[in-house]
Design a protein around this motif. Structure first.
Motif, PDB file in Angstrom:
ATOM      1  N   ALA A 128       0.850  -1.195   0.000  1.00  0.00           N
ATOM      2  CA  ALA A 128       0.000   0.000   0.000  1.00  0.00           C
ATOM      3  C   ALA A 128       0.883   1.242   0.000  1.00  0.00           C
ATOM      4  O   ALA A 128       1.849   1.328   0.753  1.00  0.00           O
ATOM      5  CB  ALA A 128      -0.904  -0.006   1.224  1.00  0.00           C
ATOM      6  N   THR A 129       0.563   2.184  -0.849  1.00  0.00           N
ATOM      7  CA  THR A 129       1.347   3.421  -0.926  1.00  0.00           C
ATOM      8  C   THR A 129       0.586   4.615  -0.363  1.00  0.00           C
ATOM      9  O   THR A 129       1.116   5.723  -0.316  1.00  0.00           O
ATOM     10  CB  THR A 129       1.736   3.716  -2.389  1.00  0.00           C
ATOM     11  OG1 THR A 129       0.541   3.801  -3.191  1.00  0.00           O
ATOM     12  CG2 THR A 129       2.636   2.626  -2.935  1.00  0.00           C
ATOM     13  N   GLU A 130      -0.666   4.395   0.051  1.00  0.00           N
ATOM     14  CA  GLU A 130      -1.458   5.439   0.685  1.00  0.00           C
ATOM     15  C   GLU A 130      -2.145   4.864   1.912  1.00  0.00           C
ATOM     16  O   GLU A 130      -2.216   3.651   2.103  1.00  0.00           O
ATOM     17  CB  GLU A 130      -2.482   6.014  -0.298  1.00  0.00           C
ATOM     18  CG  GLU A 130      -1.836   6.676  -1.512  1.00  0.00           C
ATOM     19  CD  GLU A 130      -2.850   7.412  -2.370  1.00  0.00           C
ATOM     20  OE1 GLU A 130      -3.695   8.127  -1.806  1.00  0.00           O
ATOM     21  OE2 GLU A 130      -2.788   7.260  -3.594  1.00  0.00           O
ATOM     22  N   THR A 131      -2.670   5.739   2.756  1.00  0.00           N
ATOM     23  CA  THR A 131      -3.283   5.320   4.012  1.00  0.00           C
ATOM     24  C   THR A 131      -4.694   4.783   3.768  1.00  0.00           C
ATOM     25  O   THR A 131      -5.472   5.362   3.005  1.00  0.00           O
ATOM     26  CB  THR A 131      -3.350   6.508   4.984  1.00  0.00           C
ATOM     27  OG1 THR A 131      -2.017   6.959   5.228  1.00  0.00           O
ATOM     28  CG2 THR A 131      -4.001   6.105   6.292  1.00  0.00           C
ATOM     29  N   PHE A 132      -5.006   3.668   4.433  1.00  0.00           N
ATOM     30  CA  PHE A 132      -6.349   3.109   4.384  1.00  0.00           C
ATOM     31  C   PHE A 132      -7.191   3.684   5.520  1.00  0.00           C
ATOM     32  O   PHE A 132      -6.730   3.804   6.659  1.00  0.00           O
ATOM     33  CB  PHE A 132      -6.302   1.583   4.548  1.00  0.00           C
ATOM     34  CG  PHE A 132      -5.938   0.852   3.290  1.00  0.00           C
ATOM     35  CD1 PHE A 132      -6.915   0.350   2.452  1.00  0.00           C
ATOM     36  CD2 PHE A 132      -4.605   0.666   2.940  1.00  0.00           C
ATOM     37  CE1 PHE A 132      -6.584  -0.314   1.294  1.00  0.00           C
ATOM     38  CE2 PHE A 132      -4.260  -0.003   1.789  1.00  0.00           C
ATOM     39  CZ  PHE A 132      -5.258  -0.493   0.957  1.00  0.00           C
TER      40      PHE A 132
ATOM     41  N   ILE B 206      -7.878   3.336  11.203  1.00  0.00           N
ATOM     42  CA  ILE B 206      -6.795   3.651  10.272  1.00  0.00           C
ATOM     43  C   ILE B 206      -5.654   2.687  10.550  1.00  0.00           C
ATOM     44  O   ILE B 206      -4.825   2.919  11.445  1.00  0.00           O
ATOM     45  CB  ILE B 206      -6.337   5.115  10.414  1.00  0.00           C
ATOM     46  CG1 ILE B 206      -7.533   6.056  10.204  1.00  0.00           C
ATOM     47  CG2 ILE B 206      -5.239   5.418   9.400  1.00  0.00           C
ATOM     48  CD1 ILE B 206      -7.202   7.521  10.358  1.00  0.00           C
TER      49      ILE B 206
ATOM     50  N   ASN C 213      -2.152   0.562  10.257  1.00  0.00           N
ATOM     51  CA  ASN C 213      -0.776   0.922   9.921  1.00  0.00           C
ATOM     52  C   ASN C 213      -0.517   0.585   8.458  1.00  0.00           C
ATOM     53  O   ASN C 213      -0.715  -0.546   8.033  1.00  0.00           O
ATOM     54  CB  ASN C 213       0.188   0.142  10.825  1.00  0.00           C
ATOM     55  CG  ASN C 213       1.627   0.585  10.664  1.00  0.00           C
ATOM     56  OD1 ASN C 213       2.023   1.107   9.624  1.00  0.00           O
ATOM     57  ND2 ASN C 213       2.416   0.365  11.691  1.00  0.00           N
ATOM     58  N   ARG C 214      -0.076   1.582   7.689  1.00  0.00           N
ATOM     59  CA  ARG C 214       0.144   1.365   6.258  1.00  0.00           C
ATOM     60  C   ARG C 214       1.143   0.236   6.001  1.00  0.00           C
ATOM     61  O   ARG C 214       1.020  -0.503   5.026  1.00  0.00           O
ATOM     62  CB  ARG C 214       0.634   2.645   5.591  1.00  0.00           C
ATOM     63  CG  ARG C 214       0.710   2.529   4.073  1.00  0.00           C
ATOM     64  CD  ARG C 214       1.439   3.705   3.443  1.00  0.00           C
ATOM     65  NE  ARG C 214       0.837   4.975   3.781  1.00  0.00           N
ATOM     66  CZ  ARG C 214       1.350   6.157   3.414  1.00  0.00           C
ATOM     67  NH1 ARG C 214       2.482   6.195   2.724  1.00  0.00           N
ATOM     68  NH2 ARG C 214       0.740   7.272   3.745  1.00  0.00           N
TER      69      ARG C 214
ATOM     70  N   CYS D  90      -0.474  -3.025   5.495  1.00  0.00           N
ATOM     71  CA  CYS D  90      -1.504  -3.112   4.450  1.00  0.00           C
ATOM     72  C   CYS D  90      -0.894  -3.449   3.092  1.00  0.00           C
ATOM     73  O   CYS D  90       0.183  -2.959   2.748  1.00  0.00           O
ATOM     74  CB  CYS D  90      -2.258  -1.786   4.333  1.00  0.00           C
ATOM     75  SG  CYS D  90      -3.185  -1.342   5.818  1.00  0.00           S
ATOM     76  N   LYS D  91      -1.612  -4.247   2.348  1.00  0.00           N
ATOM     77  CA  LYS D  91      -1.233  -4.571   0.977  1.00  0.00           C
ATOM     78  C   LYS D  91      -2.484  -4.575   0.120  1.00  0.00           C
ATOM     79  O   LYS D  91      -3.591  -4.769   0.608  1.00  0.00           O
ATOM     80  CB  LYS D  91      -0.524  -5.929   0.912  1.00  0.00           C
ATOM     81  CG  LYS D  91       0.831  -5.933   1.615  1.00  0.00           C
ATOM     82  CD  LYS D  91       1.471  -7.291   1.596  1.00  0.00           C
ATOM     83  CE  LYS D  91       2.860  -7.248   2.239  1.00  0.00           C
ATOM     84  NZ  LYS D  91       2.828  -6.777   3.636  1.00  0.00           N
TER      85      LYS D  91
END
Length: 242
Positions: A142-146, A157, A159-160, A163-164
């Motif tokens: 992941a390159t942006e925040t979920f 929210i 931790n980025r 996340c994938k």
């Protein structure tokens, strides 16, 4: 054996195409789906290819396979009413071929026909990860925040770094994934969003393969322009060496 089941059964409404489904759109004189199939056809560890296609477009697909000298396709089957049903049709065709070949450990790589920017390395990594973990999913970091909305109105929210983004192929031993499909049908469950969700529901542990960031699904006109740019880059690399 290693058999990709390539799903090309969608109509591509988000692409807003009028004359052709998105998988048959031309790019430099070649349909998008042929770019995808070629990756598997040229891979030394792929033994056969199953394609799930819109039934009315099967004759056209056969013409394109002949035109572009695709050699490993062993079956083309019509799609079903849903994506999950379409994939099941493809898995049944793979099962039939595996029985004919007396292979009990067939690996299937379930892939989108409109995801033509994977690499030979990604295919190899999927096969090896299934041998290690029995099931796997191709992802990108992941390159942006979920931001996850909760029913109580609050936001989670994560931790980025944890996340994938799920991509494809999603790969399994054929006997495991087709068993999960049949169990789902028997229990009357609704369709799962994808194969890894189905397998996770039934308790299968999924290994992760990190694939290339450009491994996008061609869903919108913007995606098509990204694909066109990437194909041009690859062609320039072959011609000019950069």
């Amino acid at each position: 054996m290693n058999i990709p089941v390539i799903f090309a059964g969608g109509s591509g409404k988000r692409m807003n195409t009028k004359s052709k489904p998105k998988q048959f759109l031309d790019l430099n004189g070649k349909p998008i789906i042929i770019y995808t199939i070629e990756l598997f056809d040229n891979h030394p560890n792929i033994d056969g290819i199953i394609i799930v296609c819109i039934e009315d477009w099967i004759p056209y697909l056969k013409k394109m396979l002949n035109k572009f000298e695709i050699n490993k396709v062993i079956a083309i089957v019509p799609g079903g009413k849903t994506g999950q049903e379409s994939i099941y049709n493809g898995l049944c065709a793979a099962e039939k071929y595996a029985i004919e070949e007396k292979d009990t450990d067939t690996i299937v790589l379930i892939h989108d026909g409109v995801r033509p920017l994977i690499t030979e390395e990604t295919i190899t990594d999927n096969i090896e990860k299934v041998k290690e973990c029995n099931s796997c999913i191709t992802c990108v970091p992941a390159t942006e925040t979920f931001v996850v909305s909760r029913k109580d109105g609050m936001l989670d929210i994560p931790n980025r770094a944890d996340c994938k983004l799920a991509r494809a192929p999603q790969s399994f031993y054929l006997k495991d994934i087709i068993s999960a499909h049949r169990k789902c049908q028997k229990e009357g469950l609704p369709d799962f969003i994808d194969s890894c969700s189905l397998m996770s529901y039934y308790g299968h542990k999924l290994g992760i393969v990190i694939g290339p960031m450009e491994n996008i699904k061609i869903t919108t006109p913007t995606d098509y322009f990204v694909l066109r740019a990437m194909v041009e880059v690859h062609e320039n690399q072959q011609i000019f060496g950069y």
